[in-house]
Design an enzyme around this catalytic site. Structure first.
Site, short mmCIF file in Angstrom:
data_model
loop_
_atom_site.label_atom_id
_atom_site.label_comp_id
_atom_site.label_asym_id
_atom_site.label_seq_id
_atom_site.Cartn_x
_atom_site.Cartn_y
_atom_site.Cartn_z
N GLU A 145 0.82 -1.21 0.00
CA GLU A 145 0.00 0.00 0.00
C GLU A 145 0.85 1.26 0.00
O GLU A 145 0.44 2.31 -0.50
CB GLU A 145 -0.93 -0.02 1.23
CG GLU A 145 -2.19 0.78 1.05
CD GLU A 145 -3.25 0.42 2.08
OE1 GLU A 145 -4.33 -0.06 1.71
OE2 GLU A 145 -2.98 0.61 3.29
N HIS A 175 8.02 -26.98 1.18
CA HIS A 175 7.37 -28.11 0.52
C HIS A 175 6.26 -27.66 -0.43
O HIS A 175 5.49 -28.48 -0.91
CB HIS A 175 6.82 -29.08 1.57
CG HIS A 175 7.88 -29.68 2.42
ND1 HIS A 175 8.50 -30.87 2.11
CD2 HIS A 175 8.46 -29.24 3.57
CE1 HIS A 175 9.41 -31.15 3.03
NE2 HIS A 175 9.41 -30.18 3.93
N LYS A 201 -13.56 2.37 -2.46
CA LYS A 201 -14.40 2.81 -1.34
C LYS A 201 -15.59 3.61 -1.86
O LYS A 201 -16.74 3.41 -1.43
CB LYS A 201 -13.59 3.68 -0.37
CG LYS A 201 -12.60 2.92 0.49
CD LYS A 201 -11.93 3.87 1.46
CE LYS A 201 -10.95 3.15 2.37
NZ LYS A 201 -10.28 4.06 3.32
#
Length: 464
Positions: free
Chosen positions: A291, A320, A433
Site C-alpha cells: 500500500e 514443501h 471505497k
C-alpha cells in the site's frame, strides 16, 4: 538495536553476477543521503506522526494501561472490529507474543481473555463469532481512523444490537471501546452519543503505521502484553534509523538493496519467517509494503507504476510448496527470511532405541532442525543465484517485536523516498471505497452509482 540484517546473500560475492555490486553504495550516495534527510526531516510532521508514536505521554499510557487491567480481569473474550491497518498489527503482535494456542487454553493458564480479530465482513464469519463468543462475557474494541469505514461500521451495528439484547443497554455501552479520530467521523459521533470509552488516533498516523498508537496498544493492554517494552523496542529502532551511514543503518540499507533489486526486475518480495510466532508478520509487512510503494505516479507527476509485490511464505511449511519456484522459477524475487536466534522453548527428538530408524534425527532438537532448514534454504537459493536477506531477532518478545515493526516502517519510508513517490497516500484504495458507498446507497454518491452500473453493462464475456 538488537535486530540484525544479514545481507551477504544480496551481494555478488555470494550470488554471482545477478547480485548487487559493492559499487551500489558509492553510486547511490547522493540519493541515499537525500532519502534519509527527507524521512528524518519529516518525522513527527504530516503523515509521519507515526514516528512519534513510541514516545507516548504518561497520561495516555496510564489511560490505556488502566483500561487494559480493568478489561483483562473481566472479559472472557476480547474482540477487535477493524480491517487493514486496524487489524493486521493486532494480529501480528498477538500472534507473536501470546501462546500459540492461546484461545484453546483454560483461563487460569492464559490469564487473559480469548482474542478475536474480525477483519472481514463475510456473513459466515460473523455468524461463527456469535457461535463461539458468549456476549455476556465479551468486550469489543471498534477501530477505524476515519470513523467511516463501511466494513467496521457494519460489524459494529450488528454487534451493538446483539450486545444490547444480551446484557442490556447500559451494560452494552460499558463493553465497547472505540479507537478513532477525535472530533470527527460517524463512529466518533456515535461513541460520544452512546457514552463509549474513546481512544484517539493522531491525524498523521495512517492505518498501516498505527500499531504503536492506541490502535495497537489498547488491545495489547487488554491482553496483558507488556506495552512499555513494546514501545521501548520501537524507540530503539527509531533511534537507529537516525544513523546517516547506510552501511550501519539496517532500515536504510535494506530499503536501498530492495530498490536496487527492483531495478534488476526483481518485482516480488517474499517474506518468509522461520518461526510460527512470526507467521503473521508477513501479513503486516505485505500491507505496509504494497500500500505504501504501489503508486502510479512519482512526486514529480511522472507515470512510474512503482512498487514490488509482497508475498508471504512460512518456513518450514512452504519449503514443501513454494521454494521449488523460488530456486528454479523466474529471476523475479527477493526472499527475506525472518528468524530468531533463540526459541522460547524447544523439544528434544527422542533417542528411542526401540525405533530402528531415523538415527540422523535422534538426540537433536526441533530448534536445531528448523534452524538447519532455514540455512539450507538460504544456501540453495544462493547457490541458484537468487537474492535473499535474513532479518534476525535475538528472540521473540515484546521489545524485539516492537523493534521489528518499527524497522519495517522505516525501511518502507526510506524505500518510498528512494523511489520518489508518496509513501503515505493510497489513491488506488479510495476509488473502490467510493464505488462501495455508491452501490450500498449512500447519499451523495448517485453519480458514482451511474458510473459503476455502466461499467457492468455487458454479459458478452460471461460463461455459465
Amino acid at each position: 538495536m538488537k535486530l540484525k540484517v544479514d545481507y551477504n546473500n544480496m551481494m555478488r560475492p555470494s550470488v554471482g553476477e545477478r547480485g548487487i555490486d559493492e559499487s551500489v553504495f558509492a553510486n547511490n550516495a547522493a540519493a541515499v543521503k537525500a532519502a534519509h534527510e527527507s524521512v528524518m526531516n519529516a518525522r513527527g510532521k504530516g503523515w509521519q506522526q507515526w514516528c512519534d508514536s513510541p514516545y507516548i505521554s504518561d497520561a495516555e499510557l496510564k489511560k490505556i494501561t488502566d483500561y487494559g487491567k480493568r478489561v483483562k480481569d473481566k472479559a472472557e473474550s476480547y474482540v477487535v472490529l477493524g480491517i487493514g491497518g486496524s487489524a493486521l498489527g493486532a494480529i501480528a503482535v498477538t500472534g507473536a507474543l501470546l501462546h500459540l494456542r492461546h484461545n484453546e487454553q483454560p483461563r487460569e493458564k492464559r490469564n487473559a481473555p480469548k482474542f478475536y480479530v474480525e477483519d472481514n465482513i463475510d456473513p459466515e464469519r460473523m455468524n461463527a463469532l456469535f457461535d463461539t463468543v458468549d456476549l455476556k462475557t465479551a468486550y469489543f474494541n471498534v477501530i477505524t481512523k476515519s470513523g467511516e469505514t463501511s466494513e467496521t461500521l457494519s460489524q459494529f451495528l450488528i454487534i451493538y444490537d446483539a450486545l444490547k439484547k444480551a446484557v442490556g443497554v447500559d451494560e452494552a455501552k460499558k463493553r465497547i471501546a472505540v479507537t478513532t479520530t477525535i472530533g470527527k467521523g460517524t463512529l466518533y459521533n456515535l461513541a460520544v452519543k452512546e457514552g463509549f470509552e474513546i481512544f484517539g488516533i493522531e491525524g498523521g498516523v495512517g492505518g498501516r503505521f498505527s500499531v504503536f498508537s492506541p490502535v495497537g496498544l489498547v488491545p495489547f493492554a487488554a491482553l496483558g502484553i507488556d506495552i512499555v517494552a513494546f514501545l521501548r523496542g520501537a524507540a530503539a529502532a527509531s533511534k537507529a534509523a537516525e544513523d546517516k551511514n547506510v552501511r550501519t543503518n539496517a532500515a536504510l540499507l535494506s530499503a536501498l538493496l530492495q530498490c536496487e533489486s527492483m531495478k534488476k526486475g526483481l518485482c516480488i518480495n517474499v517474506m518468509m519467517p522461520y518461526a510460527d510466532s512470526l507467521k503473521y508478520m508477513s501479513d503486516f509487512y505485505c500491507q505496509l509494503w504494497a500500500e505504501s510503494l504501489g503508486k502510479a505516479v512519482d512526486l514529480n507527476g511522472n507515470t512510474v507504476h512503482a512498487g514490488q509485490t509482497p508475498a508471504k511464505a512460512l518456513g518450514v511449511t512452504d519449503q514443501h510448496s513454494q521454494v521449488q519456484l523460488y530456486t528454479e522459477g523466474p529471476f523475479d524475487k527477493v526472499v527475506t527470511f525472518l528468524t530468531a536466534e533463540k526459541f522460547r522453548g524447544d523439544c528434544v527428538i527422542s533417542d528411542d532405541k526401540s525405533v530402528d530408524a531415523c538415527d540422523f534425527l535422534k538426540g537433536h532438537t526441533l530448534g536445531e532442525l528448523i534452524t538447519a532448514e532455514q540455512k539450507a534454504t538460504a544456501y540453495a537459493l544462493t547457490k541458484a543465484g537468487r537474492l535473499n536477506f535474513n532479518v534476525i531477532l535475538s528472540e521473540v518478545n515484546a521489545e524485539t517485536v516492537g523493534e521489528l515493526l518499527m524497522y519495517f516502517m522505516y525501511q518502507t519510508a526510506f524505500a518510498g523516498a528512494l523511489l520518489n513517490i508518496d509513501t503515505f497516500n493510497q489513491p488506488g484504495v479510495e476509488e473502490g471505497k467510493k464505488a462501495t458507498f455508491a452501490m450500498i446507497g449512500r447519499k451523495g454518491y448517485e453519480a458514482k452509482l451511474a458510473e459503476v452500473n455502466a461499467a457492468f453493462h455487458s454479459d458478452k464475456y460471461i460463461v455459465g
